[in-house]
Design an enzyme around this catalytic site. Structure first.
Site, PDB file in Angstrom:
ATOM      1  N   ASP A 190     -16.250 -57.311 -27.642  1.00 15.78           N
ATOM      2  CA  ASP A 190     -16.694 -56.732 -28.903  1.00 15.78           C
ATOM      3  C   ASP A 190     -16.469 -55.222 -28.951  1.00 15.78           C
ATOM      4  O   ASP A 190     -16.035 -54.677 -29.976  1.00 15.78           O
ATOM      5  CB  ASP A 190     -18.180 -57.032 -29.139  1.00 15.78           C
ATOM      6  CG  ASP A 190     -18.424 -58.497 -29.469  1.00 15.78           C
ATOM      7  OD1 ASP A 190     -17.467 -59.205 -29.823  1.00 15.78           O
ATOM      8  OD2 ASP A 190     -19.581 -58.935 -29.364  1.00 15.78           O
ATOM      9  N   ASP A 247     -21.364 -56.266 -25.864  1.00 14.95           N
ATOM     10  CA  ASP A 247     -21.283 -57.504 -26.627  1.00 14.95           C
ATOM     11  C   ASP A 247     -22.484 -57.579 -27.561  1.00 14.95           C
ATOM     12  O   ASP A 247     -23.614 -57.274 -27.157  1.00 14.95           O
ATOM     13  CB  ASP A 247     -21.283 -58.716 -25.685  1.00 14.95           C
ATOM     14  CG  ASP A 247     -20.604 -59.926 -26.298  1.00 14.95           C
ATOM     15  OD1 ASP A 247     -19.366 -59.982 -26.293  1.00 14.95           O
ATOM     16  OD2 ASP A 247     -21.320 -60.823 -26.799  1.00 14.95           O
ATOM     17  N   HIS A 277     -21.490 -59.489 -36.534  1.00 12.40           N
ATOM     18  CA  HIS A 277     -20.404 -58.965 -35.711  1.00 12.40           C
ATOM     19  C   HIS A 277     -19.441 -58.134 -36.553  1.00 12.40           C
ATOM     20  O   HIS A 277     -18.984 -57.074 -36.132  1.00 12.40           O
ATOM     21  CB  HIS A 277     -19.649 -60.113 -35.039  1.00 12.40           C
ATOM     22  CG  HIS A 277     -20.222 -60.546 -33.726  1.00 12.40           C
ATOM     23  ND1 HIS A 277     -21.397 -61.244 -33.638  1.00 12.40           N
ATOM     24  CD2 HIS A 277     -19.786 -60.370 -32.450  1.00 12.40           C
ATOM     25  CE1 HIS A 277     -21.662 -61.490 -32.358  1.00 12.40           C
ATOM     26  NE2 HIS A 277     -20.709 -60.966 -31.623  1.00 12.40           N
TER      27      HIS A 277
END
Length: 253
Positions: free
Chosen positions: A138, A151, A13
């Site tokens: 995100d 995401d 991430h």
């Protein structure tokens, strides 16, 4: 073979949050190497995981978000916002709502898939929710006048690419309640755009939601959009979910 678990997921991430979609291969490889070494997930820049991760990221950027033709590599950095925070009211007038009100929205306005997912929702615990829901998306981006949420998912769904086919991703989205997650993301974005975009109209301005299952991109970009789950819920469903948050009468349990 990339490690699974929270640590690996957080590292991936972080890479997507701080990488430009138009980075050159050299810049991308250097950034991946530095990040994975720092996180203890690679020994050095020559570790095979570095190239594998860089290849995967390039594939995510270059693979069309089917059925849409757009690719992340097309985006201007100025049109994207990473880690977009939102706040949604639940029972702001003091009433508590159960999962049933949300399940009815999917059942009545979500078509066959919505009816199926409503049954998943009804099997959740009976706890009531009230107050405010906060979270982070995100990625939110705008492309050709439409807005999208993205995401990143590092879930290890299986050992071969068949585990990342559309049908397999649909099952994962429902069983992990990512379906509810992205609908709430879109409700938050819908409410934001309604007060920020002159003449806002859902059908005109909302693009949809996309989930990138990163391990499904391991062999490079695919023309069929493998690895991406995408959806554009109906206007009536998003408006119904939004209305649940503003209703001043308790929902039946």
């Amino acid at each position: 073979t990339f490690p699974a678990g929270r640590r690996a997921g957080t590292a991936l991430h972080g890479l997507f949050e701080h990488t430009r979609f138009d980075d050159s291969d050299e810049v991308l490889h250097t950034r991946v190497a530095q990040h994975l070494v720092r996180e203890g997930l690679a020994a050095d820049a020559l570790d095979p995981r570095v190239q594998a991760t860089a290849t995967m990221m390039r594939a995510v950027f270059d693979t069309p978000l089917a059925p849409w033709s757009l690719r992340l590599a097309q985006l201007s950095p100025h049109a994207a916002r990473h880690e977009w925070q939102f706040l949604l009211p639940f029972a702001s007038a003091g009433h508590a709502y159960t999962r049933q009100a949300i399940a009815r929205c999917f059942e009545q306005h979500g078509g066959a898939a919505g009816e199926r997912y409503a049954q998943q929702l009804r099997r959740l615990g009976s706890g009531r929710v009230h107050g405010y829901l906060t979270g982070f998306v995100d990625l939110v981006f705008e492309h050709e006048g439409r807005w999208y949420v993205v995401d990143w998912k590092s879930n290890q769904l299986g050992a071969d690419l068949a585990a990342y086919d559309p049908a397999a991703l649909q099952r994962t989205m429902e069983s992990h309640h990512y379906v509810l997650q992205y609908h709430l993301y879109l409700v938050a974005l819908h409410r934001q755009l309604a007060v920020r975009v002159p003449g806002y109209d859902y059908d005109t301005h909302m693009g949809g939601a996309a989930y990138a299952f990163l391990r499904g991109f391991a062999t490079g970009a695919s023309a069929d959009g493998r690895g991406w789950f995408t959806d554009r819920p109906s206007r009536v469903l998003i408006e119904a979910l939004s209305a649940v948050m503003d209703t001043t009468t308790p929902a039946a349990s």
